[in-house]
Motif scaffolding. Structure first.
Motif, PDB file in Angstrom:
ATOM      1  N   GLY A   7       0.709  -1.147  -0.166  1.00  0.00           N
ATOM      2  CA  GLY A   7      -0.029  -0.141  -0.064  1.00  0.00           C
ATOM      3  C   GLY A   7       0.734   1.255  -0.003  1.00  0.00           C
ATOM      4  O   GLY A   7       2.223   1.193   0.317  1.00  0.00           O
ATOM      5  N   ARG A   8       0.153   2.255  -0.564  1.00  0.00           N
ATOM      6  CA  ARG A   8       0.891   3.538  -0.585  1.00  0.00           C
ATOM      7  C   ARG A   8       0.970   4.321   0.902  1.00  0.00           C
ATOM      8  O   ARG A   8      -0.035   3.996   1.516  1.00  0.00           O
ATOM      9  N   ILE A   9       1.668   5.088   1.310  1.00  0.00           N
ATOM     10  CA  ILE A   9       1.916   5.800   2.478  1.00  0.00           C
ATOM     11  C   ILE A   9       1.541   7.279   2.322  1.00  0.00           C
ATOM     12  O   ILE A   9       0.623   7.872   2.934  1.00  0.00           O
TER      13      ILE A   9
ATOM     14  N   LEU B  45      -0.838  -1.053   8.310  1.00  0.00           N
ATOM     15  CA  LEU B  45      -0.460   0.071   7.544  1.00  0.00           C
ATOM     16  C   LEU B  45      -1.653   1.135   7.799  1.00  0.00           C
ATOM     17  O   LEU B  45      -1.725   2.207   8.009  1.00  0.00           O
ATOM     18  N   LYS B  46      -2.866   0.759   7.631  1.00  0.00           N
ATOM     19  CA  LYS B  46      -4.060   1.549   7.545  1.00  0.00           C
ATOM     20  C   LYS B  46      -4.215   2.102   9.109  1.00  0.00           C
ATOM     21  O   LYS B  46      -4.431   3.400   9.069  1.00  0.00           O
ATOM     22  N   VAL B  47      -4.059   1.467  10.012  1.00  0.00           N
ATOM     23  CA  VAL B  47      -3.812   1.959  11.579  1.00  0.00           C
ATOM     24  C   VAL B  47      -2.914   2.957  11.549  1.00  0.00           C
ATOM     25  O   VAL B  47      -3.126   3.966  12.083  1.00  0.00           O
TER      26      VAL B  47
ATOM     27  N   ALA C   6      -4.997   8.791   0.643  1.00  0.00           N
ATOM     28  CA  ALA C   6      -6.347   8.476   0.839  1.00  0.00           C
ATOM     29  C   ALA C   6      -6.334   7.021   0.989  1.00  0.00           C
ATOM     30  O   ALA C   6      -5.776   6.378   0.488  1.00  0.00           O
ATOM     31  N   GLU C   7      -7.429   6.476   1.865  1.00  0.00           N
ATOM     32  CA  GLU C   7      -7.339   5.172   2.137  1.00  0.00           C
ATOM     33  C   GLU C   7      -7.503   4.187   0.878  1.00  0.00           C
ATOM     34  O   GLU C   7      -6.962   3.225   1.275  1.00  0.00           O
ATOM     35  N   THR C   8      -8.319   4.746   0.023  1.00  0.00           N
ATOM     36  CA  THR C   8      -8.287   3.810  -1.099  1.00  0.00           C
ATOM     37  C   THR C   8      -6.899   3.531  -1.855  1.00  0.00           C
ATOM     38  O   THR C   8      -7.015   2.275  -2.659  1.00  0.00           O
ATOM     39  N   GLN C   9      -6.062   4.279  -1.638  1.00  0.00           N
ATOM     40  CA  GLN C   9      -4.583   4.148  -2.185  1.00  0.00           C
ATOM     41  C   GLN C   9      -4.087   3.033  -1.204  1.00  0.00           C
ATOM     42  O   GLN C   9      -2.907   2.641  -1.786  1.00  0.00           O
TER      43      GLN C   9
END
Ligand code: ASP
Length: 334
Positions: A126-128, A279-281, A301-304
């Motif tokens: 995932g992107r950061i 990572l999302k957290v 953005a979370e979609t990324q």
């Protein structure tokens, strides 16, 4: 009790004792629960630089989420390709992961005989964040604004020097595009990351650098270096005095250093899910968000923040930079 019954009982007791021991301590049971030991997070650049700063914030949050230490290991050099080669060769078990940036997409065009496939040899998690960059100089340089530094670089080309984190690094790429747009050439000085390069800029070893706000903001504010412009289309709120290059000097100029989380190809699905969730957290963690904001960036953005979105983005970036780098005629020798 007959002998037969006693041996049955003894056997049953022995079997249940063995089972209890296995349940309490058996590694085969614990192995199912990822992570059950420290995770190594490779940063393919030197400690103290911008990628290191981003990675340590993510590692700290993941450590809290996992209840296991996520340890940062800096493996700098050759524009990040040494560190990413190490990640590509590691076991795909989730115990070796990496935070790296846009250089993952520039490496194929720049390095002949690259030892790994930037898309095929990794699991893309995932992107950061997309970090703006800044054009900066040592404090003792005379120019006071963007017009003056551009005039100075033009007048001093041939003797002016710029620092970068190796061929294909974000700092190298940014300066490459800048020089091409201005039609000038300066001498590059390579480092294992812009952490050590920044120390040398502060002490005046070289003249200018284009680096992420995550490395330059504090030093610009404290007057240890001079900041002239940002490389994004919009101004950066943490450095409100800096104009955009796009806004006057170089219309259309835009480059930012996107960062992402990777692992070696072939992670078990449950491990991928846990890493993406962690990572999302991290990207919602108030401490991470505040620190990012103070350094001029924010989480994507979370979609990324998904394996599919990162893979698609990386593939499009590989194509985009391949064209730019070929047009600039640049190559690294491995
Ligand atoms: N900012 C560096 C680069 O130019 C990498 C680093 O030191 O984090 O790519």
């Amino acid at each position: 009790m007959t002998c037969f019954r006693r041996s049955l009982l003894t056997g049953a007791l022995a079997a249940s004792a063995a089972l209890a021991t296995a349940l309490m301590a058996g590694p085969s049971f614990a192995q199912g629960a990822y992570p059950n030991k420290p995770v190594t997070l490779i940063v393919p650049a030197a400690a103290g630089g911008p990628t290191d700063t981003v990675a340590r914030l993510i590692a700290e949050s993941m450590t809290k989420t996992f209840g296991q230490t996520v340890v940062v290991e800096n493996v700098g050099g050759a524009g990040g390709t040494i560190g990413m080669a190490k990640v590509a060769r590691a076991a795909p078990d989730g115990y070796t992961i990496a935070v790296w940036h846009i250089a993952q997409s520039t490496a194929p065009a720049l390095y002949d005989g690259l030892k790994y496939d930037v898309v095929g040899d990794f699991d893309h998690l995932g992107r950061i964040t997309d970090v703006p960059m800044t054009l900066v100089s040592k404090a003792g340089l005379p120019p006071k604004d963007i017009a003056e530094i551009v005039a100075w670089m033009k007048a001093n080309q041939g003797k002016a020097t710029y620092g970068h984190a190796g061929i294909g690094s974000a700092s190298h790429l940014c300066m490459l595009i800048l020089m091409k747009e201005l039609g000038i050439k300066m001498e590059g000085v390579g480092y294992r990351g812009t952490g050590p390069a920044m120390n040398d800029l502060i002490s005046g070893t070289f003249d200018v650098m284009c680096d992420q706000t995550t490395n330059t903001t504090g030093h610009i504010k404290d007057g240890r270096i001079k900041g002239y412009a940002v490389t994004t289309k919009s101004k950066v709120s943490s450095l409100p005095d800096l104009p955009t290059l796009d806004g006057g000097t170089l219309p259309g100029f835009e480059v930012s250093a996107w960062h992402a989380l990777w692992a070696p190809k072939g992670l078990p699905k449950d491990v991928t899910d846990k890493l993406v969730a962690a990572l999302k957290v991290a990207l919602k963690d108030p401490k991470v968000k505040e620190r990012f904001a103070s350094l001029g960036t924010e989480p994507v953005a979370e979609t990324q923040v998904s394996p599919e979105a990162l893979k698609t983005y990386l593939e499009s970036e590989v194509k985009r930079w391949d064209a730019v780098i070929k047009a600039a005629g640049v190559k690294a020798s491995n």
